[in-house]
Design a protein around this motif. Structure first.
Motif, PDB file in Angstrom:
ATOM      1  N   GLU A   1      22.923  34.916 -47.709  1.00 34.61           N
ATOM      2  CA  GLU A   1      24.267  34.508 -48.112  1.00 34.61           C
ATOM      3  C   GLU A   1      25.213  34.517 -46.916  1.00 34.61           C
ATOM      4  O   GLU A   1      26.021  33.602 -46.731  1.00 34.61           O
ATOM      5  CB  GLU A   1      24.765  35.459 -49.206  1.00 34.61           C
TER       6      GLU A   1
ATOM      7  N   GLY B   1      26.561  31.608 -50.221  1.00 30.74           N
ATOM      8  CA  GLY B   1      27.445  31.848 -49.088  1.00 30.74           C
ATOM      9  C   GLY B   1      28.238  30.606 -48.716  1.00 30.74           C
ATOM     10  O   GLY B   1      29.419  30.684 -48.366  1.00 30.74           O
TER      11      GLY B   1
ATOM     12  N   LEU C   1      20.324  31.494 -52.132  1.00 34.57           N
ATOM     13  CA  LEU C   1      21.135  32.593 -51.616  1.00 34.57           C
ATOM     14  C   LEU C   1      22.067  32.098 -50.518  1.00 34.57           C
ATOM     15  O   LEU C   1      23.255  32.429 -50.478  1.00 34.57           O
ATOM     16  CB  LEU C   1      20.220  33.695 -51.089  1.00 34.57           C
TER      17      LEU C   1
END
Length: 332
Positions: A217, A244, A240
């Motif tokens: 992230e 972010g 993931l």
């Protein structure tokens, strides 16, 4: 209270320790009456045979080792679910550790797993150097999201080139021309996904733009903060990483998908959360785990010697994070 032992079970059932051992191994040499007495005593004491000790005593292991590269990535949890379900159905238990996405730590983790004398080992997304895998290949090994040419090692992968191409195709069909790819750096399967992106962009006559990243992230957020526009779409290294990306875009005041479209990779439960609704590339996680367990167990049972190379076809899952690019500013 101390853990009950075979001696405790033998004393409760009024039989020898050797007979208890035969019962626990499922030997047909024990009479039905004595078997029932031993099992009743074991149940009353709460005794269950220790898998490691049983393997050492019988020299036949029913334990499979699993090394997960990154416990923070929900993708691997879903792969392990598939692996565990198939292994348990076949009478095997799992011992799991992690390499923390570090080659040195993965090397130590692999040595630790082999010390348990497992029947076989599954390496999930390993970044450990190839010589370490070669050194461990005297026992059955299967790699998930990593290729190998060793005849003693089986592999289960998705087609990363095809997956990235699906993402590019989807975005181009929506009208995007400025598409950025945040890659997985040196992580497993980052190279084929990067290649698939480049080839697909070239097919449309578009200039590729790759930003070095990781399957995290934090890396997704950092890449967006460092990027300069113009870009109207981002293909993230994985789900993931895409989270972010979404976070950093929101910080910058950019709307998704009105200003920037985002595509992830893996189709984990994270992508399906209602407030995220991430468009992503689906890898069949549970199926990959099942195929890995099946490959290991068939090796353990001596059913084959030739390697299996599973290459699964990914699919696109469209959700709320992709749409047409923003209209150009009107002429003054």
């Amino acid at each position: 209270m101390a853990r009950p032992t075979m001696e405790d079970v033998a004393a409760r059932a009024g039989v020898s320790r050797a007979l208890v051992s035969l019962v626990m191994r499922g030997s047909p040499k024990v009479s039905a009456a004595r078997r029932a007495a031993v099992l009743t005593a074991a149940a009353e004491l709460g005794y269950s045979p220790h898998a490691m000790a049983r393997s050492l005593a019988s020299r036949t292991s029913h334990v499979l080792g699993v090394m997960v590269s990154d416990l923070h990535n929900p993708f691997w949890a879903e792969v392990v679910d598939g692996l565990d379900g198939h292994a348990r159905a076949a009478g095997f238990e799992l011992v799991i550790n992690t390499g923390g996405r570090s080659p040195a730590r993965e090397r130590r983790a692999l040595r630790s797993l082999t010390s348990f004398r497992p029947a076989g080992i599954a390496l999930l997304g390993p970044v450990v150097p190839s010589p370490a895998i070669t050194a461990a290949a005297d026992i059955p090994l299967v790699l998930i999201s990593r290729s190998s040419r060793l005849s003693t090692v089986d592999t289960v992968n998705d087609d990363g080139r095809a997956g990235s191409a699906l993402a590019v195709d989807h975005l181009v069909a929506l009208g995007h021309r400025h598409i950025v790819h945040i890659d997985g750096g040196t992580g497993s399967q980052a190279a084929p996904r990067r290649t698939g992106y480049r080839l697909a962009m070239a097919r449309y006559g578009l200039a590729p733009r790759v930003v070095h990243g990781e399957y995290t992230e934090a890396a997704g957020a950092a890449a967006i903060r460092a990027l300069r526009r113009p870009f109207t779409a981002v293909i993230a290294a994985n789900d993931l990483n895409a989270v972010g990306v979404l976070s950093a875009l929101a910080e910058a005041g950019l709307r998704v998908p009105a200003d920037v479209s985002v595509v992830g990779y893996d189709n984990t439960w994270l992508a399906a959360l209602r407030h995220i609704g991430l468009t992503t590339i689906d890898q069949p996680r549970a199926e990959m785990g099942r195929l890995a367990a099946s490959a290991l167990i068939s090796r353990v049972r001596g059913e084959r010697t030739k390697p299996v190379r599973h290459l699964l076809r990914p699919t696109l899952v469209t959700r709320a994070t992709t749409g047409p690019p923003p209209a150009p500013d009107p002429m003054p």
